[in-house]
Design a protein around this motif. Sequence first.
Motif, short mmCIF file in Angstrom:
data_model
loop_
_atom_site.label_atom_id
_atom_site.label_comp_id
_atom_site.label_asym_id
_atom_site.label_seq_id
_atom_site.Cartn_x
_atom_site.Cartn_y
_atom_site.Cartn_z
N THR A 139 0.80 -1.23 0.00
CA THR A 139 0.00 0.00 0.00
C THR A 139 0.83 1.27 0.00
O THR A 139 0.30 2.35 -0.21
CB THR A 139 -0.93 0.01 1.23
OG1 THR A 139 -0.14 -0.12 2.43
CG2 THR A 139 -1.93 -1.13 1.17
N SER A 140 2.14 1.16 0.25
CA SER A 140 3.01 2.34 0.28
C SER A 140 4.22 2.15 -0.62
O SER A 140 5.13 1.39 -0.29
CB SER A 140 3.47 2.63 1.72
OG SER A 140 4.47 3.63 1.74
N GLU A 141 4.22 2.85 -1.74
CA GLU A 141 5.34 2.74 -2.67
C GLU A 141 6.62 3.31 -2.04
O GLU A 141 7.72 2.81 -2.28
CB GLU A 141 5.03 3.49 -3.97
CG GLU A 141 6.11 3.33 -5.03
CD GLU A 141 5.76 4.02 -6.33
OE1 GLU A 141 6.61 4.00 -7.25
OE2 GLU A 141 4.66 4.59 -6.43
N LYS A 142 6.46 4.33 -1.21
CA LYS A 142 7.61 4.94 -0.55
C LYS A 142 8.31 3.93 0.37
O LYS A 142 9.53 3.84 0.40
CB LYS A 142 7.14 6.16 0.25
CG LYS A 142 8.28 7.03 0.77
CD LYS A 142 7.73 8.28 1.45
CE LYS A 142 8.88 9.15 1.99
NZ LYS A 142 8.36 10.37 2.69
N ARG A 144 8.04 0.62 0.15
CA ARG A 144 8.59 -0.46 -0.68
C ARG A 144 9.95 -0.06 -1.26
O ARG A 144 10.89 -0.85 -1.25
CB ARG A 144 7.61 -0.78 -1.81
CG ARG A 144 8.09 -1.90 -2.74
CD ARG A 144 7.04 -2.22 -3.79
NE ARG A 144 6.67 -1.06 -4.59
CZ ARG A 144 7.42 -0.56 -5.58
NH1 ARG A 144 8.58 -1.13 -5.89
NH2 ARG A 144 7.01 0.50 -6.26
N LYS A 145 10.06 1.17 -1.75
CA LYS A 145 11.34 1.63 -2.32
C LYS A 145 12.41 1.76 -1.24
O LYS A 145 13.58 1.47 -1.49
CB LYS A 145 11.13 2.98 -3.02
CG LYS A 145 10.37 2.86 -4.34
CD LYS A 145 10.27 4.20 -5.04
CE LYS A 145 9.59 4.05 -6.40
NZ LYS A 145 9.47 5.35 -7.10
N PHE A 146 12.00 2.16 -0.03
CA PHE A 146 12.95 2.25 1.09
C PHE A 146 13.52 0.88 1.41
O PHE A 146 14.73 0.72 1.57
CB PHE A 146 12.25 2.84 2.32
CG PHE A 146 13.04 2.68 3.60
CD1 PHE A 146 14.06 3.56 3.91
CD2 PHE A 146 12.77 1.64 4.48
CE1 PHE A 146 14.80 3.42 5.08
CE2 PHE A 146 13.51 1.48 5.64
CZ PHE A 146 14.53 2.38 5.95
N ILE A 147 12.65 -0.13 1.51
CA ILE A 147 13.09 -1.49 1.84
C ILE A 147 13.99 -2.04 0.73
O ILE A 147 15.02 -2.67 1.01
CB ILE A 147 11.88 -2.41 2.09
CG1 ILE A 147 11.14 -1.97 3.36
CG2 ILE A 147 12.33 -3.87 2.21
CD1 ILE A 147 9.86 -2.74 3.63
N GLU A 148 13.62 -1.79 -0.51
CA GLU A 148 14.44 -2.26 -1.64
C GLU A 148 15.82 -1.61 -1.62
O GLU A 148 16.84 -2.28 -1.86
CB GLU A 148 13.74 -1.93 -2.97
CG GLU A 148 12.52 -2.79 -3.24
CD GLU A 148 11.77 -2.36 -4.50
OE1 GLU A 148 12.14 -1.31 -5.08
OE2 GLU A 148 10.83 -3.07 -4.90
N LYS A 149 15.87 -0.32 -1.32
CA LYS A 149 17.15 0.40 -1.25
C LYS A 149 18.02 -0.14 -0.13
O LYS A 149 19.23 -0.36 -0.31
CB LYS A 149 16.89 1.90 -1.06
CG LYS A 149 18.15 2.75 -1.04
CD LYS A 149 17.82 4.23 -0.85
CE LYS A 149 19.09 5.07 -0.79
NZ LYS A 149 18.76 6.52 -0.58
#
Length: 319
Positions: A139-142, A144-149
């Motif tokens: 539900t949160s792209e922000k 998701r991108k943080f975890i991926e980074k």
Amino acid sequence: MTAKDRNKACLYRLHIYRELISTEQTYVANLKVLVEEFKHHMRDQQLVDAVTLNQIFGTCEEILGVNTKLASAILGASAATVAAQPDEATGVVDHTAEAASAGVILKAFSDLLPYLKMYGTYCNSYPSALACVEEASRTSEKLRKFIEKKTKQLGLSLDSYLILPAQRFCKYPLFFRDIVAHTPKDHPCYSDARNVKQQIEARAREVNELVSNYQRRQRVAEIQQRVSGVDKLLKADRLYLNDYKLQLLRADGTGREKWKKVTLFVFSDVLVVAKPDKALFAKKGTLKYMNLIRWEELDFTPTVSYTHLRAHETEADLV
């Protein structure tokens, strides 16, 4: 037990002490990464609300505090393990120094025993923590991108850090079983070692299943990457059970029946059938999705013990 056997057992215990001390330092360092790089950054950047943050990380920060003290306490045994090293001329170990080292380690773990429930609380909430991460990331792209980074930066995923307390806790009984097995009953620390072993073992039985389920969940992720055309195979409550190489009799476009090589993946809630991917640029070993069958459609529910019992069957048996 002869003097030679006592010396050999003492050397082995010293080896266990050094490994226990070293791996505890590494564990605490990794827990610090979980708390500071994930929990604190997610909190400070307001990537999730306070309730979600607590659901994901549970008591990990409290565990970090307890194990930081434990790591510091057992580090005090390092000097004694060095002093206990065998004499170069005689090869005889300083048994007094070894007993002092054992005493420091056992005292530190005895002090840890009242906090074992903290591990139980953390591990019991671990499955729901994974589900929370999955839902929040969806539900949160922000987020998701943080975890991926962070995963790319650190080389390990958030899931891999979250399982650390359960994995570490399951290692403690192994250390103490080894210590007790190589400690003579007349050793001054034998009774304390046995007591610590028994209490940690009792709690660890509850945690072992969670670690096993984590490994089965990781296998689901690996299969999803390997099988093309299958969507959303990874779910918080889906566990890998087994897989089989089979021959499947299928009719082609002309109605002729042919045997096709397939792989059957058995999960806790579904079966997935896949065939070799023969696409031009497909990687070796890649499979292509064919079908998904839910267990309720077959009126049958698998168990881990069932799949283990069937694991020895040959391809011919399963055709």
